[in-house]
Design a protein around this motif. Structure first.
Motif, PDB file in Angstrom:
ATOM      1  N   MET A   1       0.841  -1.194   0.000  1.00  0.00           N
ATOM      2  CA  MET A   1       0.000   0.000   0.000  1.00  0.00           C
ATOM      3  C   MET A   1       0.879   1.247   0.000  1.00  0.00           C
ATOM      4  N   MET A   2       0.443   2.262  -0.738  1.00  0.00           N
ATOM      5  CA  MET A   2       1.163   3.535  -0.785  1.00  0.00           C
ATOM      6  C   MET A   2       0.152   4.669  -0.834  1.00  0.00           C
ATOM      7  N   THR A   3       0.318   5.674  -0.007  1.00  0.00           N
ATOM      8  CA  THR A   3      -0.573   6.824  -0.033  1.00  0.00           C
ATOM      9  C   THR A   3      -0.106   7.830  -1.083  1.00  0.00           C
ATOM     10  N   TYR A   4      -1.007   8.738  -1.429  1.00  0.00           N
ATOM     11  CA  TYR A   4      -0.647   9.775  -2.399  1.00  0.00           C
ATOM     12  C   TYR A   4       0.450  10.676  -1.836  1.00  0.00           C
ATOM     13  N   ASP A   5       0.449  10.897  -0.534  1.00  0.00           N
ATOM     14  CA  ASP A   5       1.513  11.689   0.077  1.00  0.00           C
ATOM     15  C   ASP A   5       2.856  10.982  -0.052  1.00  0.00           C
ATOM     16  N   GLU A   6       2.852   9.674   0.155  1.00  0.00           N
ATOM     17  CA  GLU A   6       4.097   8.908   0.015  1.00  0.00           C
ATOM     18  C   GLU A   6       4.587   8.896  -1.422  1.00  0.00           C
ATOM     19  N   LEU A   7       3.663   8.934  -2.360  1.00  0.00           N
ATOM     20  CA  LEU A   7       4.043   8.906  -3.773  1.00  0.00           C
ATOM     21  C   LEU A   7       4.852  10.134  -4.154  1.00  0.00           C
ATOM     22  N   THR A   8       4.542  11.271  -3.548  1.00  0.00           N
ATOM     23  CA  THR A   8       5.246  12.508  -3.904  1.00  0.00           C
ATOM     24  C   THR A   8       6.725  12.449  -3.524  1.00  0.00           C
ATOM     25  N   ASN A   9       7.069  11.602  -2.565  1.00  0.00           N
ATOM     26  CA  ASN A   9       8.469  11.494  -2.136  1.00  0.00           C
ATOM     27  C   ASN A   9       9.118  10.180  -2.555  1.00  0.00           C
TER      28      ASN A   9
END
Length: 321
Positions: free
Chosen positions: A50-58
């Protein structure tokens, strides 16, 4: 294969993920599926990351493929102005996040597969529609086209794009069929309006198989070989390839046939009819999804050599769950 999926927990994304993992592991191939989500604590299979959209930015690593399926259900609620804005935002915002991610990473994905729907063609009655066909303008077309045009911006970063225009997805225990089970089982199921409108559909299993087929065609270098022969290429501002595929079965049916097939499958009568005026009263503008027809054919898939496991509606309803 390392694949990122927006909308991975949905009706299509979850089935796709399960089938992809099962297939690749049976062939002793490496596979990793990551679902992009707003809430990483939601229940999910142990094999899924699982990956959040916030995590995707980094996130500074890439994926082989991105599958973009996020979007609120177009038939879930009446189309008020607020609902229309919500339908568009639920598609645009995840796609913009994916484009921002693609722009920032050094190693680009080999392919972006982005969702759309046969609503792109608008109401065209019983006119056969293939990937090169034109459209009629209505809300469904504009919603799909805005989503498609945004996804195609991935080609600006050298990422090939495959747009998948999906018809009504059929599965014995989900999607449209699950919503119809109660009235049909009660014996009050019936055709909509005059029943002559065409419904273009696909079984969920064939949708999953088609999506995997498109991905593998591209990754093995076969996509470009048949693009020029399928008439499904899309114009872009650069030389990066883009194509569209109709994900529908080769045998669309009228609403009358659909109703009778559902009734026979459930062994229930189908005497009732919901007239057009009542559908418009009940659903407003959204009633166009029920009243208008589209005869959409999967020409590009067939030309590329894809074979359907459930080419008829009866087979789709009787598929093993």
């Amino acid at each position: 294969m390392n694949i990122l999926i927006s909308g991975g927990s949905g009706f299509l994304g979850s089935a796709f993920s399960e089938a992809l993992i099962k297939r690749y592991r049976s062939e002793n191939k490496e596979v990793q599926v990551t679902w992009l989500t707003r809430d990483s604590s939601q229940p999910h299979p142990v094999d899924i990351k699982m990956m959040t959209y916030d995590e995707l930015t980094n996130f500074d690593k890439s994926f082989d493929v991105i599958l973009n399926l996020a979007g609120a259900g177009i038939a879930d609620k009446r189309w008020s102005d607020a609902r229309k804005e919500q339908l568009l935002a639920s598609r645009v915002q995840p796609t913009e996040a994916l484009l921002a991610f693609i722009a920032c990473i050094n190693t680009k994905p080999k392919l972006l597969v982005s969702g759309s729907a046969i609503g792109w063609y608008g109401d065209q009655g019983d006119e056969p529609l293939i990937e090169s066909s034109d459209f009629n303008t209505d809300f469904s077309h504009k919603l799909c086209d805005d989503w498609e045009q945004l996804a195609l911006k991935a080609t600006d970063y050298g990422v090939p794009v495959a747009i998948v225009r999906t018809g009504v997805v059929i599965h014995p225990e989900g999607g449209m069929v699950s919503k119809l089970l109660t009235p049909f089982k009660m014996g009050v199921g019936g055709q909509l309006a005059d029943g002559t409108q065409i419904m273009s559909w696909i079984s969920r299993e064939d949708w999953v198989r088609a999506a995997i087929f498109i991905i593998e065609q591209h990754l093995t270098g076969q996509q470009q070989a048949h693009l020029n022969n399928t008439g499904n290429t899309l114009n872009t501002a650069n030389d990066t390839p883009a194509a569209v595929y109709n994900l529908t079965a080769p045998n669309p049916v009228t609403n009358h046939t659909f109703t009778k097939t559902i009734g026979a499958w459930l062994h229930r009568p189908t005497f009732f009819t919901l007239p057009k005026f009542l559908l418009k009263l009940m659903f407003g503008e959204m009633s166009t999804l029920l009243i208008d027809g589209q005869k959409v054919l999967p020409q590009a898939l067939l030309n590329a050599g894809f074979t359907f496991k459930q080419p008829t509606l009866k087979q789709a309803l009787e598929q093993k769950v």
